[in-house]
Enzyme design. Structure first.
Site, short mmCIF file in Angstrom:
data_model
loop_
_atom_site.label_atom_id
_atom_site.label_comp_id
_atom_site.label_asym_id
_atom_site.label_seq_id
_atom_site.Cartn_x
_atom_site.Cartn_y
_atom_site.Cartn_z
N HIS A 194 26.38 34.38 36.47
CA HIS A 194 25.76 35.49 37.49
C HIS A 194 25.42 36.42 36.39
O HIS A 194 26.64 36.68 35.39
CB HIS A 194 26.24 36.39 38.86
CG HIS A 194 28.19 35.82 38.37
ND1 HIS A 194 28.35 34.63 38.29
CD2 HIS A 194 28.60 37.17 37.53
CE1 HIS A 194 29.66 35.58 37.96
NE2 HIS A 194 30.19 36.87 37.60
N ASN A 209 29.72 38.27 32.46
CA ASN A 209 31.46 37.92 31.83
C ASN A 209 31.37 36.01 31.54
O ASN A 209 31.38 35.18 32.14
CB ASN A 209 32.66 38.20 32.60
CG ASN A 209 31.96 39.70 32.58
OD1 ASN A 209 32.68 40.26 31.93
ND2 ASN A 209 32.56 40.13 34.26
N GLN A 239 35.56 36.91 33.65
CA GLN A 239 35.31 35.55 34.48
C GLN A 239 35.95 35.15 35.89
O GLN A 239 36.94 35.02 35.47
CB GLN A 239 33.80 34.64 33.78
CG GLN A 239 33.49 34.11 34.70
CD GLN A 239 32.89 32.72 34.40
OE1 GLN A 239 32.80 33.09 32.99
NE2 GLN A 239 31.91 32.21 34.77
N ASP A 285 26.57 42.97 45.08
CA ASP A 285 28.22 42.30 45.15
C ASP A 285 29.40 42.82 46.18
O ASP A 285 28.48 44.09 46.53
CB ASP A 285 28.48 43.05 43.46
CG ASP A 285 29.85 42.53 43.16
OD1 ASP A 285 30.18 41.68 42.23
OD2 ASP A 285 30.71 42.25 44.01
N ILE A 286 29.99 42.29 46.60
CA ILE A 286 31.05 42.65 47.48
C ILE A 286 31.99 43.99 47.58
O ILE A 286 32.55 44.27 48.18
CB ILE A 286 32.16 41.65 48.23
CG1 ILE A 286 32.14 41.84 49.82
CG2 ILE A 286 33.09 41.32 47.19
CD1 ILE A 286 32.72 40.16 50.61
#
Ligand code: 5GP
Ligand code: ZN
Length: 119
Positions: free
Chosen positions: A105, A92, A99, A30-31
């Site tokens: 995801h 989510n 979300q 994840d960024i």
């Protein structure tokens, strides 16, 4: 879907820090990590949320869950068959749940103690 961020990452049009990949599953960091380990596990095929994926292809849903456990093992969050130290899987669905990307995801989160219930 050409306008979907995660489809574009799968296609290699946007860079991703990939930690696991099969012909049908893609996993990348994840960024904006919310824990020391924060990996997103997705089906390469576009489905908007987990309910849509489960209805369209239950086998693929099982594959992303299995891949998430494999990632957690590879990241040292579970040791062999033990459940220690542990990890959390989050997905989510919809705006109230937070979300922000409409390509299903699983968040694999670990490396710190996590509160329950979540906020
Ligand atoms: P959601 O809010 O939909 O449950 O999760 C979407 C996740 O995607 C967020 O945790 C967010 O940080 C991550 N994300 C958004 N844009 C990018 C990106 O360009 N690259 C990566 N690696 N993660 C992203
Ligand atoms: Zn997509």
């Amino acid at each position: 879907m050409s306008d979907c961020l995660f489809c574009r990452m799968v296609a290699g049009e946007i860079p991703a820090d990939v930690v696991h990949e099969t012909d049908r599953v893609f996993a990348f960091r994840d960024i904006n990590p919310q824990a020391p380990t924060h990996v997103l596990v997705i089906p390469k095929e576009h489905h908007r949320n987990i309910g849509a994926l489960g209805a369209a292809d239950p086998g693929l849903l099982a594959e992303i869950v299995s891949a998430a456990h494999q990632v957690a093992t590879q990241e040292g969050l579970v040791d062999g068959d033990t459940t220690e130290p542990g990890y959390r899987l989050v997905t989510n669905t919809g705006p109230e749940a937070g979300q922000s990307v409409d390509h299903v995801h699983l968040h694999v989160l670990g490396g710190r103690r996590m509160a329950w219930p979540p906020g």
